[in-house]
Design an enzyme around this catalytic site. Sequence first.
Site, PDB file in Angstrom:
ATOM      1  N   GLU A 130       0.673  -1.301  -0.084  1.00  0.00           N
ATOM      2  CA  GLU A 130       0.036   0.072   0.056  1.00  0.00           C
ATOM      3  C   GLU A 130       0.933   1.216  -0.006  1.00  0.00           C
ATOM      4  OE1 GLU A 130      -2.693  -0.375   3.340  1.00  0.00           O
ATOM      5  OE2 GLU A 130      -3.505  -2.128   2.372  1.00  0.00           O
ATOM      6  N   HIS A 272      -4.576   3.519   4.623  1.00  0.00           N
ATOM      7  CA  HIS A 272      -4.419   2.102   3.842  1.00  0.00           C
ATOM      8  C   HIS A 272      -5.207   2.140   2.653  1.00  0.00           C
ATOM      9  CE1 HIS A 272      -3.177   0.040   7.594  1.00  0.00           C
ATOM     10  NE2 HIS A 272      -3.802   1.032   8.267  1.00  0.00           N
ATOM     11  N   GLU A 331      -9.500   4.244   3.802  1.00  0.00           N
ATOM     12  CA  GLU A 331      -9.142   3.194   3.022  1.00  0.00           C
ATOM     13  C   GLU A 331      -9.215   3.731   1.491  1.00  0.00           C
ATOM     14  OE1 GLU A 331      -8.017   0.131   3.541  1.00  0.00           O
ATOM     15  OE2 GLU A 331      -8.518  -0.437   5.505  1.00  0.00           O
TER      16      GLU A 331
END
Length: 363
Positions: A130, A272, A331
């Site tokens: 990531e 993330h 996210e």
Amino acid sequence: MIQERKVIGLKQYVVKLEDTIHKVSFSHNVSVKDILDFNPHLQDGRAYIYPGEQLLIPNSYHGKFKEKQGECVKEFSFGDVKAYIDKWRGHRLLDASVIGKSVLGYPLYLLKIGNGPKEVFYSGGWHANEWMTSKFLCDWIDVVLDNYDKNELFYGDNLKSIFDKVTLYVVPMVNPDGISLVQQGNYPNHPYYHTINRINKGAPSFDHWSANIRGVDLNHQWPAGWKQEADESPQKPWPRHYSGTSPLTEPEVLAIYHLTLKHHFSHVLAFHSQGQVIYWGYRNMEPKISKEMVDRLSLRSSYVPVRTADSDGGYKDWFIQETGRPGFTIEVGVGTNPLPFRAYGEIWANNVELALEGLKISI
Ligand SMILES: [Zn+2]
């Protein structure tokens, strides 16, 4: 066809630590195809190249390569964080320091931006595949500093007035060792060569690797429901989701742990990249204000608030449990990690204002 190309020479290049085909192509102003044509052992632009390996680079020239704002044309690694820090050195709004070292000894950089009494904390690059979250945080800081210097409004906001009230702390790359593994692969001179091979069952690809270099997931290491999460996860070092033998065993996690205890962060955002959502709750321990804050973050992006993920042991979980203050997992991106370079446009567009709102939600 090599013969048809106007090549007036070839140079030999020795691959360095953190090099990738896209990075070498970028720094030499040649195309990825140029490199592939003259180095037929490389299957495609995502093949690994290893330190010490020799490549032939043609003297073709494609103009000076540039990466535009909101664009990603090559991998972003530890050296890129360092290059940004060198660029920012001496800036009156920013201080860089080191809060610890990774397993392989990479410094874990902390950036402090602003002078305000309210402390906010952003972090990224927790999971090896990531790394785009690290790039986003660094690119974003760079644009913020630039706008601050020009005294221009930044998406309608006066940065000076924000940074008089807020001090933002950022650890852009929590897991430099893992990120380097995903980008460069494993090779016999790697200090963890055998360990990595064992954990990865000898597989040559590391796209699925999110752990640190010892096969511990840095977002499964936190003393908040750790046992429960650990029991439901792999029981030994693994490319992802292994919680470790106990909480807080990994140096990267310990550095963030001590940093968090030392400060009084009013709230934290951990970046993330698994799904375009914002997690904002943890076992009903989150304060009431978290809901209002996540709604504001959501409005400045297209990300959907989700109260809880079905998991424990994460940094955001621990922060909420430990402090009773709001914690959010952002996210970014959707799809399989590592996301393709073109996914970065969405990440930039959705997070540039979200990250700004993150400074304003408590002032
Ligand atoms: Zn992650």
